[in-house]
Design an enzyme around this catalytic site. Structure first.
Site, PDB file in Angstrom:
ATOM      1  N   ARG A 180      -3.614  11.082  -2.022  1.00 40.56           N
ATOM      2  CA  ARG A 180      -3.910   9.939  -2.896  1.00 40.56           C
ATOM      3  C   ARG A 180      -4.679   8.872  -2.122  1.00 40.56           C
ATOM      4  NH1 ARG A 180       1.181   7.816  -6.073  1.00 40.56           N
ATOM      5  NH2 ARG A 180      -0.428   6.710  -7.238  1.00 40.56           N
ATOM      6  N   CYS A 235       1.391   0.388  -2.197  1.00 42.08           N
ATOM      7  CA  CYS A 235       1.452   1.794  -2.595  1.00 42.08           C
ATOM      8  C   CYS A 235       0.753   1.904  -3.943  1.00 42.08           C
ATOM      9  CB  CYS A 235       2.892   2.281  -2.636  1.00 42.08           C
ATOM     10  SG  CYS A 235       3.978   1.282  -3.699  1.00 42.08           S
TER      11      CYS A 235
END
Length: 275
Positions: A180, A235
């Site tokens: 990611r 995040c």
């Protein structure tokens, strides 16, 4: 200061009057699963705080997928649970670490110092054949007096000011898994990639089978950073960055902030660049 405690420590504190235990169990895939599990079995005396109903605010155009909760409402929930600013509070989840760390960070943000995370979570508790119950406790309402620690929270503007700046003294940490971070896949958010200049330190590398690695190992994880520099962790939505925040504190880093909106907030501003 060590904010991570083991089940033996909690067993000794279990029936003390000024101790509150908070079950933060949650499943991002099955949002009702945490509460259902709590209703079946939990640590005696534990109350339940839901990630999306209690530890997050309403999702809007900006703020990310798990925005900061309304602070007055959150404080009211703490008071209803019999938690004031001098109560010793222990948070746990099922052993993932992220949900309990989210609650821990929120209380730190309110200026509450006596809040801890149960290492290994409920999984560790059950493995030790420790007592459990389905009884839901009630407590006398108290008054919580916050002492807001705004230095723990980074705004989008704070991040924008340092994103991609080569000479910045502020370090941006992306806590997501590498694929990611690299933008190779994005299963949740509308755009893939990272905030420019961010360094990847996956949050789960700070744990081993649900237990936090000890302080020396955390120091090794972050040995490429100068403790004098400010660090901002993020995040996808501000949840899994919390274990990295906790790990940095355990490693002795003092100037740590959480970008609570994280990548899901960053990409909500069309003008923000993505690397």
């Amino acid at each position: 200061m060590n904010y991570i405690i083991d089940k033996e420590w909690l067993l000794k504190k279990l029936h003390e009057q000024n101790v509150r235990i908070v079950d933060c169990s949650f499943s991002l895939a099955e949002p009702k699963k945490g509460r259902q599990g709590y209703d079946q079995n939990h640590i005696p005396g534990a109350i339940y705080f839901d990630l999306e109903k209690d530890l997050s605010g309403e999702v809007g155009e900006h703020g990310g997928r798990h925005p900061l909760p309304n602070i007055e409402e959150f404080i009211y929930k703490l008071e209803t649970a019999g938690i004031d600013e001098i109560t010793t509070v222990i948070a746990y989840d099922q052993g993932e670490g992220a949900f309990a760390a989210r609650f821990w960070w929120l209380l730190q943000y309110l200026g509450h110092e006596k809040v801890y995370v149960l290492d290994g979570g409920f999984k560790s508790w059950r493995e030790g054949n420790s007592p459990v119950t389905s009884e839901v406790p009630t407590f006398k309402k108290t008054t919580f007096k916050p002492n807001m620690n705004h230095d723990l929270l980074a705004s989008m503007e704070d991040v924008r000011a340092v994103a991609g700046e080569q000479d910045s003294d502020t370090i941006l940490i992306d806590s997501r898994e590498e694929r990611r971070y690299l933008g190779l896949e994005e299963p949740i958010d509308k755009k893939a990639g990272r905030i420019p200049g961010a360094i990847n330190k996956p949050w789960f590398e700070g744990l081993d089978s649900g237990y936090y690695k000890h302080a020396e190992m955390q120091k090794q994880r972050f040995s490429d950073f100068n403790p004098e520099n400010e660090i901002i962790v993020y995040c996808g939505s501000g949840v899994t960055a919390a274990p990295n925040f906790l790990a940095l504190k355990a490693a002795g880093f003092e100037k740590v902030k959480l970008y609570l909106g994280s990548f899901s907030d960053w990409i909500s501003y069309q003008e923000n660049e993505i690397e």
